[in-house]
Every structure is written in structure tokens, then in C-alpha cells.
Motif scaffolding. Sequence first.
Motif, PDB file in Angstrom:
ATOM      1  N   ARG A  10      20.758   9.419 -24.127  1.00  0.00           N
ATOM      2  CA  ARG A  10      21.036   7.981 -24.079  1.00  0.00           C
ATOM      3  C   ARG A  10      22.101   7.657 -23.048  1.00  0.00           C
ATOM      4  O   ARG A  10      22.002   6.681 -22.316  1.00  0.00           O
ATOM      5  CB  ARG A  10      21.456   7.468 -25.455  1.00  0.00           C
ATOM      6  N   HIS A  11      23.139   8.502 -22.981  1.00  0.00           N
ATOM      7  CA  HIS A  11      24.198   8.290 -21.992  1.00  0.00           C
ATOM      8  C   HIS A  11      23.644   8.470 -20.576  1.00  0.00           C
ATOM      9  O   HIS A  11      23.946   7.680 -19.684  1.00  0.00           O
ATOM     10  CB  HIS A  11      25.383   9.240 -22.232  1.00  0.00           C
ATOM     11  N   SER A  12      22.816   9.496 -20.396  1.00  0.00           N
ATOM     12  CA  SER A  12      22.197   9.720 -19.097  1.00  0.00           C
ATOM     13  C   SER A  12      21.266   8.568 -18.743  1.00  0.00           C
ATOM     14  O   SER A  12      21.218   8.128 -17.597  1.00  0.00           O
ATOM     15  CB  SER A  12      21.401  11.030 -19.091  1.00  0.00           C
ATOM     16  N   LEU A  13      20.529   8.098 -19.721  1.00  0.00           N
ATOM     17  CA  LEU A  13      19.587   7.001 -19.506  1.00  0.00           C
ATOM     18  C   LEU A  13      20.305   5.742 -19.053  1.00  0.00           C
ATOM     19  O   LEU A  13      19.830   5.039 -18.159  1.00  0.00           O
ATOM     20  CB  LEU A  13      18.780   6.728 -20.780  1.00  0.00           C
ATOM     21  N   ALA A  14      21.450   5.484 -19.623  1.00  0.00           N
ATOM     22  CA  ALA A  14      22.218   4.304 -19.212  1.00  0.00           C
ATOM     23  C   ALA A  14      22.590   4.402 -17.736  1.00  0.00           C
ATOM     24  O   ALA A  14      22.478   3.421 -16.990  1.00  0.00           O
ATOM     25  CB  ALA A  14      23.472   4.164 -20.077  1.00  0.00           C
ATOM     26  N   SER A  15      22.992   5.564 -17.281  1.00  0.00           N
ATOM     27  CA  SER A  15      23.327   5.763 -15.868  1.00  0.00           C
ATOM     28  C   SER A  15      22.094   5.610 -14.985  1.00  0.00           C
ATOM     29  O   SER A  15      22.152   4.997 -13.922  1.00  0.00           O
ATOM     30  CB  SER A  15      23.928   7.152 -15.656  1.00  0.00           C
ATOM     31  N   VAL A  16      20.991   6.167 -15.453  1.00  0.00           N
ATOM     32  CA  VAL A  16      19.743   6.067 -14.684  1.00  0.00           C
ATOM     33  C   VAL A  16      19.322   4.605 -14.578  1.00  0.00           C
ATOM     34  O   VAL A  16      18.919   4.140 -13.504  1.00  0.00           O
ATOM     35  CB  VAL A  16      18.633   6.925 -15.335  1.00  0.00           C
ATOM     36  N   GLN A  17      19.415   3.861 -15.679  1.00  0.00           N
ATOM     37  CA  GLN A  17      19.020   2.450 -15.656  1.00  0.00           C
ATOM     38  C   GLN A  17      19.873   1.648 -14.682  1.00  0.00           C
ATOM     39  O   GLN A  17      19.358   0.834 -13.921  1.00  0.00           O
ATOM     40  CB  GLN A  17      19.112   1.844 -17.055  1.00  0.00           C
ATOM     41  N   LYS A  18      21.173   1.881 -14.698  1.00  0.00           N
ATOM     42  CA  LYS A  18      22.052   1.175 -13.753  1.00  0.00           C
ATOM     43  C   LYS A  18      21.676   1.517 -12.314  1.00  0.00           C
ATOM     44  O   LYS A  18      21.570   0.647 -11.455  1.00  0.00           O
ATOM     45  CB  LYS A  18      23.514   1.567 -13.994  1.00  0.00           C
ATOM     46  N   GLY A  19      21.498   2.798 -12.069  1.00  0.00           N
ATOM     47  CA  GLY A  19      21.129   3.242 -10.721  1.00  0.00           C
ATOM     48  C   GLY A  19      19.778   2.701 -10.289  1.00  0.00           C
ATOM     49  O   GLY A  19      19.587   2.305  -9.138  1.00  0.00           O
ATOM     50  N   ALA A  22      20.019  -0.986  -9.327  1.00  0.00           N
ATOM     51  CA  ALA A  22      20.648  -1.114  -8.003  1.00  0.00           C
ATOM     52  C   ALA A  22      19.665  -0.685  -6.912  1.00  0.00           C
ATOM     53  O   ALA A  22      19.552  -1.348  -5.874  1.00  0.00           O
ATOM     54  CB  ALA A  22      21.918  -0.269  -7.936  1.00  0.00           C
ATOM     55  N   PHE A  23      18.949   0.403  -7.161  1.00  0.00           N
ATOM     56  CA  PHE A  23      17.975   0.894  -6.179  1.00  0.00           C
ATOM     57  C   PHE A  23      16.868  -0.122  -5.950  1.00  0.00           C
ATOM     58  O   PHE A  23      16.474  -0.383  -4.805  1.00  0.00           O
ATOM     59  CB  PHE A  23      17.398   2.232  -6.639  1.00  0.00           C
ATOM     60  N   GLN A  24      16.355  -0.725  -7.024  1.00  0.00           N
ATOM     61  CA  GLN A  24      15.295  -1.733  -6.888  1.00  0.00           C
ATOM     62  C   GLN A  24      15.765  -2.924  -6.058  1.00  0.00           C
ATOM     63  O   GLN A  24      15.029  -3.412  -5.195  1.00  0.00           O
ATOM     64  CB  GLN A  24      14.835  -2.229  -8.262  1.00  0.00           C
ATOM     65  N   LYS A  25      16.984  -3.395  -6.340  1.00  0.00           N
ATOM     66  CA  LYS A  25      17.519  -4.531  -5.588  1.00  0.00           C
ATOM     67  C   LYS A  25      17.668  -4.183  -4.116  1.00  0.00           C
ATOM     68  O   LYS A  25      17.366  -4.990  -3.238  1.00  0.00           O
ATOM     69  CB  LYS A  25      18.861  -4.974  -6.168  1.00  0.00           C
ATOM     70  N   MET A  26      18.144  -2.973  -3.849  1.00  0.00           N
ATOM     71  CA  MET A  26      18.397  -2.565  -2.479  1.00  0.00           C
ATOM     72  C   MET A  26      17.092  -2.290  -1.714  1.00  0.00           C
ATOM     73  O   MET A  26      16.933  -2.710  -0.579  1.00  0.00           O
ATOM     74  CB  MET A  26      19.267  -1.302  -2.475  1.00  0.00           C
ATOM     75  N   SER A  27      16.139  -1.619  -2.357  1.00  0.00           N
ATOM     76  CA  SER A  27      14.950  -1.145  -1.648  1.00  0.00           C
ATOM     77  C   SER A  27      13.728  -2.041  -1.788  1.00  0.00           C
ATOM     78  O   SER A  27      12.857  -2.036  -0.926  1.00  0.00           O
ATOM     79  CB  SER A  27      14.576   0.251  -2.148  1.00  0.00           C
ATOM     80  N   GLY A  28      13.630  -2.761  -2.887  1.00  0.00           N
ATOM     81  CA  GLY A  28      12.419  -3.536  -3.141  1.00  0.00           C
ATOM     82  C   GLY A  28      11.341  -2.711  -3.821  1.00  0.00           C
ATOM     83  O   GLY A  28      10.259  -3.200  -4.108  1.00  0.00           O
ATOM     84  N   MET A  29      11.627  -1.449  -4.100  1.00  0.00           N
ATOM     85  CA  MET A  29      10.640  -0.578  -4.745  1.00  0.00           C
ATOM     86  C   MET A  29      10.626  -0.832  -6.249  1.00  0.00           C
ATOM     87  O   MET A  29      11.672  -0.898  -6.881  1.00  0.00           O
ATOM     88  CB  MET A  29      10.978   0.883  -4.497  1.00  0.00           C
ATOM     89  N   ARG A  30       9.407  -0.997  -6.780  1.00  0.00           N
ATOM     90  CA  ARG A  30       9.244  -1.216  -8.204  1.00  0.00           C
ATOM     91  C   ARG A  30       7.765  -1.128  -8.555  1.00  0.00           C
ATOM     92  O   ARG A  30       6.918  -1.022  -7.678  1.00  0.00           O
ATOM     93  CB  ARG A  30       9.787  -2.582  -8.594  1.00  0.00           C
ATOM     94  N   HIS A  31       7.489  -1.207  -9.838  1.00  0.00           N
ATOM     95  CA  HIS A  31       6.103  -1.289 -10.294  1.00  0.00           C
ATOM     96  C   HIS A  31       5.467  -2.514  -9.641  1.00  0.00           C
ATOM     97  O   HIS A  31       6.098  -3.572  -9.526  1.00  0.00           O
ATOM     98  CB  HIS A  31       6.070  -1.422 -11.815  1.00  0.00           C
ATOM     99  N   ILE A  32       4.219  -2.377  -9.225  1.00  0.00           N
ATOM    100  CA  ILE A  32       3.520  -3.490  -8.577  1.00  0.00           C
ATOM    101  C   ILE A  32       2.733  -4.236  -9.647  1.00  0.00           C
ATOM    102  O   ILE A  32       1.721  -3.744 -10.140  1.00  0.00           O
ATOM    103  CB  ILE A  32       2.591  -2.986  -7.459  1.00  0.00           C
ATOM    104  N   ALA A  33       3.214  -5.429  -9.997  1.00  0.00           N
ATOM    105  CA  ALA A  33       2.585  -6.216 -11.051  1.00  0.00           C
ATOM    106  C   ALA A  33       1.699  -7.335 -10.512  1.00  0.00           C
ATOM    107  O   ALA A  33       0.834  -7.831 -11.227  1.00  0.00           O
ATOM    108  CB  ALA A  33       3.656  -6.812 -11.961  1.00  0.00           C
ATOM    109  N   ASN A  34       1.923  -7.731  -9.244  1.00  0.00           N
ATOM    110  CA  ASN A  34       1.162  -8.855  -8.699  1.00  0.00           C
ATOM    111  C   ASN A  34       1.095  -8.732  -7.172  1.00  0.00           C
ATOM    112  O   ASN A  34       1.667  -7.808  -6.589  1.00  0.00           O
ATOM    113  CB  ASN A  34       1.795 -10.188  -9.113  1.00  0.00           C
ATOM    114  N   ASP A  35       0.400  -9.667  -6.544  1.00  0.00           N
ATOM    115  CA  ASP A  35       0.208  -9.599  -5.093  1.00  0.00           C
ATOM    116  C   ASP A  35       1.517  -9.725  -4.312  1.00  0.00           C
ATOM    117  O   ASP A  35       1.668  -9.128  -3.256  1.00  0.00           O
ATOM    118  CB  ASP A  35      -0.792 -10.665  -4.625  1.00  0.00           C
ATOM    119  N   LYS A  36       2.465 -10.498  -4.836  1.00  0.00           N
ATOM    120  CA  LYS A  36       3.765 -10.632  -4.162  1.00  0.00           C
ATOM    121  C   LYS A  36       4.479  -9.280  -4.154  1.00  0.00           C
ATOM    122  O   LYS A  36       4.976  -8.838  -3.116  1.00  0.00           O
ATOM    123  CB  LYS A  36       4.612 -11.698  -4.855  1.00  0.00           C
TER     124      LYS A  36
END
Length: 143
Positions: A10-19, A22-36
Motif C-alpha cells: 500500500r505504501h509503495s502503491l501510494a508512491s507509484v500513484q503519485k508518480g 505526474a508522469f501522465q500530466k508531463m507525458s500525456g501517456m494514459r489509457h486511450i478511452a476516446n478519440d481525443k
Amino acid sequence: MRATKKIKARHSLASVQKGWEAFQKMSGMRHIANDKDYEEVVALADALVDIGAMDEKHASHSLFAVLADLIYAYDQRNYRQADVHGVDLLRFLMEQHDLRQNQLPEIGTQSVVSEILAGKRDLTVTHIRGLSERFGLSPAVFF
């Protein structure tokens, strides 16, 4: 002991979630849910291609590979492709390369090519091997 591992996870997961956030905001990489999302992830993948990330030795190759997998999965879910038969592929290649029936020595004479295109004959393993070498394709695409 098992409870201790869960607490650590759980402690590790919290760090991973924060990271991850931040990574998604910086890179734009994420699950693709729609055309945008799709367009944004494709743009990121294109930028990686431009800097050479398709090369397996490139530092960003792993990121490119993950994006390519996400794009492929979205394409498969949303843009199913019809099966293409070997003869259809042959017609397409002939059109793209501006070839006439008598310009395919990998198959044989013009009459053999004509019979294959008309569905009276099937492509043989020898034909497929020759065509795949000529056009730089896997033989599997003709089956």
C-alpha cells in the motif's frame, strides 16, 4: 507476515500513484478511452519516432513500445479490419506498384496470374514465397 506485505504494498502503491499522475500530466501517456486521447497518444508516439525511439537500443524505446501497444489495442477495439485474402492483397500490390499480369514472374505466365485473380486457381507456396520476397512481406499475409 502476509499483512506486513500488504501494508508495504500500500505504501509503495501510494508512491507509484503519485508518480503515475505526474508522469501522465508531463507525458500525456494514459489509457486511450476516446478519440481525443488517441490523437494525443499518437502524437506522442510520432514524436518518439522522430527522435529514433523505434530503435531497440534507444533510451525511449520501451516507452514507444508501450504506446504502440496502447494504440494497437484501441485500433482493434474501435476500427476492426476485415480479413484480407491473398488474392486481394495481390491485387492491391499490383495496383500500388503499377504492375500488369505479365509482370509477375514469381507466379508465372499471364494466364496463370489471370486464373488466380479470377479465383480459378489458388496461390501456391512457391508463389507466396516469391511474392513475399519481392515485396518484402511476411508469407503469412497471403494466407
